[in-house]
Scaffold this motif. Structure first.
Motif, PDB file in Angstrom:
ATOM      1  N   TRP A   1       0.914  -1.347   0.001  1.00  0.00           N
ATOM      2  CA  TRP A   1       0.084  -0.170  -0.086  1.00  0.00           C
ATOM      3  C   TRP A   1       0.735   1.269  -0.027  1.00  0.00           C
ATOM      4  N   LYS A   2       2.008   1.184   0.644  1.00  0.00           N
ATOM      5  CA  LYS A   2       2.884   2.348   0.736  1.00  0.00           C
ATOM      6  C   LYS A   2       3.710   2.733  -0.704  1.00  0.00           C
ATOM      7  N   LYS A   3       3.714   1.688  -1.497  1.00  0.00           N
ATOM      8  CA  LYS A   3       4.228   1.881  -3.002  1.00  0.00           C
ATOM      9  C   LYS A   3       3.430   2.514  -3.640  1.00  0.00           C
ATOM     10  N   LYS A   4       1.977   2.045  -3.652  1.00  0.00           N
ATOM     11  CA  LYS A   4       0.848   2.650  -4.124  1.00  0.00           C
ATOM     12  C   LYS A   4       0.690   4.122  -3.821  1.00  0.00           C
ATOM     13  N   ALA A   5       0.812   4.399  -2.395  1.00  0.00           N
ATOM     14  CA  ALA A   5       0.884   5.788  -1.980  1.00  0.00           C
ATOM     15  C   ALA A   5       2.019   6.685  -2.801  1.00  0.00           C
ATOM     16  N   ASN A   6       3.222   6.144  -2.659  1.00  0.00           N
ATOM     17  CA  ASN A   6       4.105   6.927  -3.512  1.00  0.00           C
ATOM     18  C   ASN A   6       3.984   7.081  -4.968  1.00  0.00           C
ATOM     19  N   TYR A   7       3.588   6.014  -5.634  1.00  0.00           N
ATOM     20  CA  TYR A   7       2.951   6.303  -7.240  1.00  0.00           C
ATOM     21  C   TYR A   7       2.175   7.377  -7.093  1.00  0.00           C
ATOM     22  N   TRP A   8       0.961   7.217  -6.321  1.00  0.00           N
ATOM     23  CA  TRP A   8      -0.164   8.144  -6.351  1.00  0.00           C
ATOM     24  C   TRP A   8       0.213   9.592  -6.066  1.00  0.00           C
ATOM     25  N   ARG A   9       1.420   9.827  -5.297  1.00  0.00           N
ATOM     26  CA  ARG A   9       1.816  11.008  -4.907  1.00  0.00           C
ATOM     27  C   ARG A   9       2.324  11.489  -6.112  1.00  0.00           C
ATOM     28  N   HIS A  10       3.139  10.784  -6.969  1.00  0.00           N
ATOM     29  CA  HIS A  10       3.959  11.229  -8.096  1.00  0.00           C
ATOM     30  C   HIS A  10       2.643  11.717  -9.076  1.00  0.00           C
ATOM     31  N   LEU A  11       1.517  11.008  -9.308  1.00  0.00           N
ATOM     32  CA  LEU A  11       0.666  11.269 -10.176  1.00  0.00           C
ATOM     33  C   LEU A  11      -0.182  12.666  -9.691  1.00  0.00           C
ATOM     34  N   SER A  12      -0.041  12.940  -8.389  1.00  0.00           N
ATOM     35  CA  SER A  12      -0.659  14.097  -7.792  1.00  0.00           C
ATOM     36  C   SER A  12       0.039  15.202  -8.147  1.00  0.00           C
ATOM     37  N   GLY A  13       1.665  15.111  -8.146  1.00  0.00           N
ATOM     38  CA  GLY A  13       2.415  15.983  -8.395  1.00  0.00           C
ATOM     39  C   GLY A  13       2.193  16.433 -10.041  1.00  0.00           C
ATOM     40  N   VAL A  14       2.059  15.562 -10.723  1.00  0.00           N
ATOM     41  CA  VAL A  14       1.929  15.708 -12.197  1.00  0.00           C
ATOM     42  C   VAL A  14       0.550  16.582 -12.397  1.00  0.00           C
ATOM     43  N   PHE A  15      -0.384  15.971 -11.776  1.00  0.00           N
ATOM     44  CA  PHE A  15      -1.823  16.584 -12.035  1.00  0.00           C
ATOM     45  C   PHE A  15      -1.784  18.126 -11.683  1.00  0.00           C
ATOM     46  N   ILE A  16      -1.174  18.406 -10.586  1.00  0.00           N
ATOM     47  CA  ILE A  16      -1.398  19.940 -10.099  1.00  0.00           C
ATOM     48  C   ILE A  16      -0.343  20.898 -10.703  1.00  0.00           C
ATOM     49  N   ASN A  17       0.565  20.158 -11.265  1.00  0.00           N
ATOM     50  CA  ASN A  17       1.916  21.259 -11.760  1.00  0.00           C
ATOM     51  C   ASN A  17       2.101  21.280 -13.215  1.00  0.00           C
ATOM     52  N   LYS A  18       1.831  20.302 -14.156  1.00  0.00           N
ATOM     53  CA  LYS A  18       1.896  20.416 -15.442  1.00  0.00           C
ATOM     54  C   LYS A  18       1.415  21.059 -16.199  1.00  0.00           C
ATOM     55  N   ALA A  19       0.209  20.994 -16.139  1.00  0.00           N
ATOM     56  CA  ALA A  19      -0.742  22.182 -17.038  1.00  0.00           C
ATOM     57  C   ALA A  19      -0.446  23.550 -16.490  1.00  0.00           C
ATOM     58  N   TRP A  20      -0.515  23.689 -15.121  1.00  0.00           N
ATOM     59  CA  TRP A  20      -0.022  24.834 -14.544  1.00  0.00           C
ATOM     60  C   TRP A  20       1.058  25.659 -14.870  1.00  0.00           C
ATOM     61  N   ASN A  21       2.341  24.869 -14.957  1.00  0.00           N
ATOM     62  CA  ASN A  21       3.361  25.373 -15.572  1.00  0.00           C
ATOM     63  C   ASN A  21       3.383  25.880 -17.137  1.00  0.00           C
TER      64      ASN A  21
END
Length: 519
Positions: free
Chosen positions: A239-259
């Motif tokens: 579950w922790k590995k999932k959380a780390n991957y989902w954290r990465h997705l969250s970063g892409v989600f909020i930053n990519k289009a904004w940048n």
């Protein structure tokens, strides 16, 4: 295998027992009048109702509990108190009339701390920072301003019709693309072209992760926050590995289009959108307030992106299911459209003359609820309600599914029937509107609901104006039975199903083909 000594086991049991006893003493201290707790299933010492705690489609379990114990149900899991509210009256009394005490959120370690969804105001603690996000979002989506998006909504809907004609079997994907395309232009001024666009894919993955973790108890770390310190390599910590991957997705989600939007603004190449509007209104880059203002703007754009790419998508996907299952409903809607439109595509100005379509929007929100339990609220302070004691820190959940499937209000609630919202050929003002539960409750109600209802109206009216929708066929040419099943999670989507989507006539084919000339 790790072997524990008898001393360690005894110590752990003693610690757990001490914590349980402390909790009981604290309850007695905080409830000096000895008020009873609301009724609910009986638990066990220490673990309380852990063995009863539902994680798969919990709204159905809670609905059964409401039928047994009443519309306010209390239970505890490892010391954490929960209350399920199963009626409009209960949610109104607490989430509306006592909103100052019931607008906070619980901690949600998996979602907020491990996956870093702190940017989403839907899960922010109640307070000044949340209010700033809410107010900024409201500026762009309040009911007196959403009309400025009409033209874009019509344009992307007609592009959806054309995509559907080229590959109707991919209707699920086309629905997501249509709404993602609309919201990306509104939030970031970015136009996306392909169904496999990176923004569409990122949105789907990120929102799937939210659906998996959003309900309380989906992961043990929500009940044992100390588990967040377990390393990903530790045995059983998948579950922790999932959380780390989902954290990465969250970063892409909020930053990519904004940048991208921020870069285009600096280069003078940005399209008018929420991002550019907010950037223009920021303090100078040398100001100490600049970083906070930019964080706020980035978060609000990301919330807009998330909101436009999830709940409405699920509702429209369920709508395809409903039309496949209820051909008589589809026929009535098409008769109304033909009578009002003649040989053209609909516009928002047609809405007052399309009450059956408007009723369909309401029934689509009610029939398969996208957020059956909405997001949990939390009691900021202890409270007394109708003679019951509600402990401080209690997690309160409004069961939207129960409310919108109450047979006393909605006859045959599992049936898709838009006419329940009509009277004498018009919208019945006395019929209970599904927005009492479909968009959340109280001060935490979804502020994008007006835009969402507009999106549903324009897409549904376009879809039935030119297409027939029927169940898919098997290899022998027989219709494949469809079961109206939804997925588990805080966001619920239709389970995969097949349907046939064909133009209604040669004239419909022409309208689809030439719809780009009308944009």
């Amino acid at each position: 295998m790790i072997l524990l000594s008898s001393t360690t086991v005894l110590y752990s049991c003693g610690l757990a027992l001490s914590w349980w006893l402390y909790g009981r003493l604290r309850e007695r201290r905080d409830n000096p009048n000895g008020l009873p707790l609301p009724p609910g299933p009986k638990g066990y010492p220490i673990i309380d109702n852990l063995l009863d705690f539902p994680t798969y489609k919990p709204w159905l379990v809670y609905d059964k509990w409401s039928k047994t114990y009443g519309d306010i149900v209390y239970f505890k899991v490892l010391g954490q108190p929960f209350i399920i509210l199963g009626s409009v009256q209960r949610t109104y009394d607490l989430f509306e009339r006592r909103s100052s005490n019931y607008s906070d959120r619980n901690r949600m370690p998996m979602l907020r701390e491990l996956m870093n969804w702190t940017w989403n105001m839907a899960f922010m603690p109640y307070g000044t920072w949340w209010r700033r996000h809410r107010r900024t979002f409201h500026d762009h989506f309040h009911p007196n301003i959403v009309h400025k998006y009409y033209s874009l909504q019509v344009q992307t809907t007609r592009a959806f019709l054309r995509r559907l004609s080229m590959s109707p079997n991919d209707f699920m994907l086309h629905v997501r693309h249509a709404f993602t395309s609309t919201i990306m232009q509104i939030a970031y001024g970015i136009e996306i072209a392909d169904d496999d666009d990176e923004y569409t894919i990122t949105a789907e993955k990120a929102l799937n992760s939210l659906a998996e973790v959003g309900n309380p108890g989906s992961f043990l770390v929500d009940l044992f926050p100390v588990m967040k310190y377990i390393p990903a390599w530790f045995p059983g910590a998948g579950w922790k590995k999932k959380a780390n991957y989902w954290r990465h997705l969250s970063g892409v989600f909020i930053n990519k289009a904004w940048n991208v939007a921020k870069k285009q603004f600096k280069e003078g190449a940005a399209e008018p959108c929420m991002a550019t509007t907010m950037i223009e209104g920021m303090s100078d880059e040398s100001s100490p307030d600049r970083a906070t203002e930019e964080l706020l703007a980035r978060n609000v754009c990301a919330v807009t992106f998330a909101g436009g790419a999830d709940t409405t998508v699920s509702t429209i996907q369920s709508y395809f299911m409903a039309m496949s299952l209820y051909p008589e409903v589809q026929k009535k809607a098409q008769e109304e459209l033909d009578r009002v439109l003649g040989n053209r595509l609909p516009e928002f100005d047609d809405r007052p003359n399309l009450p059956y379509i408007s009723a369909m929007v309401k029934e689509s929100m009610r029939w398969q609820v996208v957020t059956p339990l909405a997001a949990p609220h939390m009691a900021s302070n202890a409270d007394e309600y109708e003679g019951y004691y509600i402990p401080k820190g209690t997690i309160l959940i409004g069961n939207a599914w129960s409310i919108l499937h109450d047979p006393e209000v909605y006859k045959d609630p599992l049936t898709y029937n838009p006419e329940r919202f009509l009277k004498d050929g018009k919208i019945d003002p006395k019929a209970r509107d599904p927005t009492v539960a479909s968009f959340g409750f109280g001060r935490r109600i979804c502020p994008g609901r007006y835009f969402a209802e507009n999106s549903m109206f324009i897409l549904i009216s376009h879809l039935l104006a030119v297409y027939d929708i029927r169940p898919g066929l098997d290899k022998d040419g027989k219709e494949i039975p469809i079961k109206p099943e939804m997925t588990n999670g805080i966001l619920s989507y239709p389970e995969p199903f097949s349907c046939r989507i064909t133009p209604r006539s040669k004239r419909a084919e022409e309208l689809i083909r030439n719809s780009d000339l009308l944009d």
